[in-house]
Design a protein around this motif. Structure first.
Motif, short mmCIF file in Angstrom:
data_model
loop_
_atom_site.label_atom_id
_atom_site.label_comp_id
_atom_site.label_asym_id
_atom_site.label_seq_id
_atom_site.Cartn_x
_atom_site.Cartn_y
_atom_site.Cartn_z
N ARG A 548 0.77 -1.14 0.10
CA ARG A 548 0.03 -0.12 0.13
C ARG A 548 0.85 1.19 -0.05
N SER A 549 0.92 1.96 -1.00
CA SER A 549 -0.02 2.09 -2.09
C SER A 549 0.79 2.16 -3.46
N SER A 621 -6.47 0.13 -0.46
CA SER A 621 -6.42 1.35 0.57
C SER A 621 -7.08 2.40 -0.05
N ALA A 622 -7.01 3.55 0.73
CA ALA A 622 -7.51 4.61 0.61
C ALA A 622 -6.81 5.30 -0.89
N LEU A 623 -5.30 5.13 -0.95
CA LEU A 623 -4.61 5.41 -2.18
C LEU A 623 -4.68 4.46 -3.16
N GLY B 59 2.89 -0.66 8.38
CA GLY B 59 2.18 -0.57 7.31
C GLY B 59 1.20 0.60 6.85
N HIS B 62 2.24 5.17 7.23
CA HIS B 62 2.99 6.24 6.18
C HIS B 62 1.90 7.16 5.53
N TYR B 63 0.69 6.81 5.72
CA TYR B 63 -0.43 7.59 5.03
C TYR B 63 -0.32 8.90 5.52
N PRO B 137 0.66 11.53 2.11
CA PRO B 137 -0.33 11.73 1.18
C PRO B 137 -1.88 12.29 1.86
N ILE B 138 -1.78 12.10 3.35
CA ILE B 138 -2.79 12.68 3.84
C ILE B 138 -2.46 13.35 4.93
#
Lengths: 657, 192
Positions: A548-549, A621-623, B59, B62-63, B137-138
């Motif tokens: 991801r991702s 995932s969201a991405l 995992g 990282h967002y 990313p977020i």
């Protein structure tokens, strides 16, 4: 009071202008059926029901009592949904001596047994058309092994199993000449044989091996069951076309008053094998096995099989006369009674194993069939169920002394008691039931509770979907004296036989991920740092990772038209339910669906220049939508260098020279 | 120099046994729950390791640009076992020396160690929750992801619960015992 009401009804009907009608099926469900099949959100079903897929070639899994479909396991047919039969790793699973066969007709299932009870290790499935037997793991729900059966014309009488999974059988429906002999069809009686193969199963690995084949006289082997308890060591096969017709069987194979149940003493056969009897015959068949560590299948050609001749090797095979083309031949939980179901008969004969052995010992024979003794019908008979219905097919048991037989023609399930062969109850099915299933119904200890009908005709059971309809199954509660219809559910393909097992036996052993540290795939990329692209002539191997991702590498240049490009995608995730998919524009085979810790390979041959997008197909995932990349394909013979990477490592623009 | 009471003297063993649990059970647990994780995720902190669902948590974070957690990045996992073993050896000395003043100093060292450990844990949590990758990313303006030192907190789609584990409770019990015995010894000294 009652007659008053009735009269009022009659008057009401007359006023409404209604004519008399036959009873329809809408009124059959009574009582609290809904609460019996309602499995609340977040709760689990009580049983796994493994259902054969018929012409779909696959096995489907349903929850009982809800009838909800949980999974379709690809077995004998390709499945583009997850790349089965399309990925380089899975292609060898469908390899046969006739080449890659992408489909089959899957009829019967057998759950592995220990001491006559389902142990939840494996599920065996037959391929009817290109004769094969498959073994499915019940911890991964993946097909782990497929074994081709030589000297077979149609593997219908299969994959029935002995009480400790010593053997899985494969009996041919079409008798055929041994080997690949070219003979006139009309020489059936001289040249055609009905071969029953006994496949040995390794108790630890589950690996299958043909131990021996028994070459019976030409006829059709239909279904079979192993003995258990006192009859352990024996196998019983139903037959039809003992008339030995080779044309218009509809008429010509229905002439005789009685066909046979073939009783095979496989312990005796084992003795002959040990003593070096039988003929080693040159043949060819493929044996395909899946390796969970390399996540790949391999295919091996076997070239020999041991054939036993029952006319020559005495005391190994006997025939029991059984009325009118028997289909089912089912052994009750005690192992004492064998139920034959002549599909054109108007009664159900029940044989006694005790009486059979006495008859054999006393040589109470009425003659022989090509050198095989035929036991006197009455000498082996326990009793006949009189007027049970029309067209009995298959019987299972509840462990309480009752049998449940399906009737195709009269479209019903009939409950009867084994001891006194008396009919106890009957319920209609919708419509024309084939096989039925009681959870654990073929074992020493059935769970009982339900009987599930798998019907051949659907008609009006669901909203219409054009001429081609789903198949229909029906669930009945059998805990009371009266069987009670509680649910209809549609199924894929055409279910024949099915088996059900208590969910508790397998649910906690279900694998969630594959350990990436145990991944021994030759093209695995152990982490993003290990990703690379290697060119060898016109073959390009891309060691890719998915997490991801993003995919690594996600920009690849230096691939030319006509190259054979192999995307070896390793899913680096180690979390439950995070598969990644892989698809590339114009992929002419399929996509991949890669489980956490697994490596799968997609072969791709670009036929034109351009930029080919690729992406993840499983919403991870969201991405997920950003999980995409590009492959640049240049003309053959051009000098675009091989470059690849993701993010900072992606190929950069080169300053013009 | 006054001697320890019998109770005080033998309590050193009890304290040491309580602290030995640090090598057999986790000190702390942080539980996370989100709609996608019905079974929840758990990270356990041991005297020399982080275990359980650390890889899964790594995992995910990282967002939002959080750093990944690796055992090797914590010098605490080297120093803490040394400190605790030294402290337990000191307890044996207190027992042998058998003086009240020894016990008072021992309790003092424990208090300093304990307070420093909590401060260090808090500081790590602060950095972990605030030091975010600017290219994540977020990015939620004004949002930081510091886990609670102890107790419950909601962070985006995750609910976080932080609390002592078995060895942590024994550690706390050791502290309570040390302070109680110190008071007891001090009172006894005054009444005599």
């Amino acid at each position: 009071m009652k007659s008053y009401q009735l009269m009022l009804c009659a008057v009401g009907l007359a006023i409404a202008g209604q004519s008399c009608k036959m009873k329809d099926t809408g009124s059959v469900v009574q009582g609290d059926a809904a609460s019996k099949v309602y499995v609340a959100p977040g709760k689990y079903d009580e049983f796994y029901n493994f259902v054969s897929g018929g012409f779909s070639g696959q096995v489907s899994v349903y929850g009982i009592p809800s009838g909800r479909m949980l999974k379709v396991i690809p077995v004998f047919s390709v499945n583009p949904e997850n790349g089965y039969g399309f990925s380089e790793e899975t292609k060898p699973m469908l390899n046969t001596t006739a080449g890659f066969v992408p489909w089959d007709d899957e009829h019967h299932l057998a759950l592995s047994q220990t001491n006559g009870e389902h142990d939840g290790k494996w599920l065996f499935a037959n391929a009817n058309n290109t004769p094969r037997v498959a073994r499915i793991s019940l911890s991964t729900f993946k097909t782990e092994e497929i074994l081709e059966i030589p000297n077979s014309g149609g593997n219908h009488s299969s994959p029935f199993i002995t009480e400790n999974t010593e053997y899985v059988v494969a009996g041919t429906r079409f008798s055929v000449p041994l080997g690949e002999a070219d003979v006139p069809i009309s020489s059936f009686k001289e040249n055609f044989k009905s071969v029953a193969s006994f496949i040995n199963v390794d108790q630890n690995s589950g690996n299958m091996k043909i131990a021996f084949q028994i070459a019976l006289p030409g006829m059709s082997l239909d279904l079979s069951r192993a003995g258990k308890g006192p009859s352990h060591g024996w196998f019983f096969f139903s037959t039809y076309n003992t008339e030995q017709a080779n044309t218009l069987l509809e008429v010509n194979a229905s002439q005789k008053d009685k066909d046979f149940i073939v009783a095979v003493n496989w312990k005796k056969a084992e003795e002959y094998v040990k003593a070096g009897k039988g003929t080693k015959m040159k043949t060819r068949y493929y044996h395909n096995t899946w390796n969970e560590e390399t996540h790949s299948a391999s295919s091996k050609l076997e070239e020999e099989v041991l054939v036993l001749d029952p006319a020559e090797l005495k005391d190994m095979v006997y025939m029991i006369p059984c009325p009118k083309s028997p289909h089912g031949c089912d052994v009750d939980p005690t192992g004492e009674y064998i139920v034959g179901s002549g599909k054109l008969a108007a009664l159900i004969p029940v044989f006694s194993f005790n009486k059979l052995t006495s008859a054999i010992n006393a040589k109470t024979f009425e003659g022989d069939y090509y050198g095989i003794p035929v036991v006197k019908y009455e000498a082996a008979l326990h009793g006949e169920v009189q007027k049970p219905g029309l067209g009995p097919l298959h019987t299972e048991f509840d462990g309480k002394g009752n049998a449940y037989t399906s009737f195709f023609l009269s479209s019903e399930v009939v409950k009867w008691s084994i001891k006194d062969v008396k009919v106890l109850d009957r319920v209609p099915t919708y419509y024309s039931i084939g096989h039925l299933c009681v959870p654990g119904g073929d074992t020493k200890k059935p769970w009982g509770k339900y009987v599930i009908a798998y019907n051949k005709i659907t008609k009006d059971r669901y909203l219409p979907t054009g001429p081609e309809l789903a198949q229909s199954a029906q669930l009945y509660d059998i805990t009371g004296d009266k069987m009670q219809l509680i649910l209809d559910f549609p199924t894929i393909g055409e279910p024949h036989y099915a088996q059900a097992i208590d969910a508790k036996v397998i649910k906690d052993r279900s694998v969630k991920i594959f350990d990436i540290n145990k991944n021994k795939h030759p093209y695995v990329a152990m982490g993003e740092k290990a990703t690379k692209v290697v060119r060898t002539g016109n073959r390009v191997d891309i060691y890719m990772t998915a997490i991801r991702s993003h995919l690594t590498p996600d920009n690849i240049e230096g691939v030319y038209v006509g190259d054979e490009v192999y995307f070896h995608v390793t899913n680096l995730e180690q979390d439950w339910d995070v598969p990644h998919g892989f698809a590339i524009k114009h992929a002419a085979n399929a996509e991949l669906l890669i489980m956490p810790g697994e490596t799968s390979t997609l072969k791709f041959v670009p036929d034109r220049t351009g930029i080919y997008p690729f992406y993840c197909t499983d919403f991870c995932s969201a991405l997920h939508q950003e999980m995409q990349g590009y492959l640049r394909v240049s003309p053959k013979g051009s000098n675009v260098p091989l470059k690849y990477g993701t993010g900072d490592a992606a190929p950069k623009a080169v300053a013009s020279k | 120099m006054k001697k320890l009471t019998k109770l005080g003297r033998y309590s050193t063993f009890v304290v040491i046994v309580f602290l030995v649990t640090l090598w057999f059970f986790p000190m702390w647990r942080i539980d996370l729950k989100a709609p996608q994780y019905p079974g929840g995720l758990t990270m356990t902190i041991w005297i020399n390791d982080v275990k359980d669902d650390v890889d899964v948590i790594n995992g995910l974070n990282h967002y939002i640009g959080m750093k990944t957690i690796h055992k090797e990045d914590f010098k605490e996992f080297v120093y803490l076992p040394i400190a605790m073993v030294s402290f337990m050896v000191m307890g044996l000395l207190v027992f042998v020396w058998n003086r009240k003043i020894g016990y008072y100093i021992w309790t003092g060292i424990f208090t300093i160690l304990g307070l420093f450990s909590f401060y260090d844990f808090y500081k790590w949590e602060y950095d972990y929750g605030h030091d975010l990758d600017p290219n994540a990313p977020i990015q939620v303006p004004g949002m930081s992801y510091q886990p609670p030192l102890i107790g419950y907190k909601k962070l985006l789609n995750f609910e976080v619960l932080s609390q002592p584990h078995i060895a942590g409770w024994f550690y706390i019990l050791a502290g309570i015992l040390l302070v109680s015995i110190t008071f007891y010894e001090w009172k006894k000294a005054k009444t005599k």
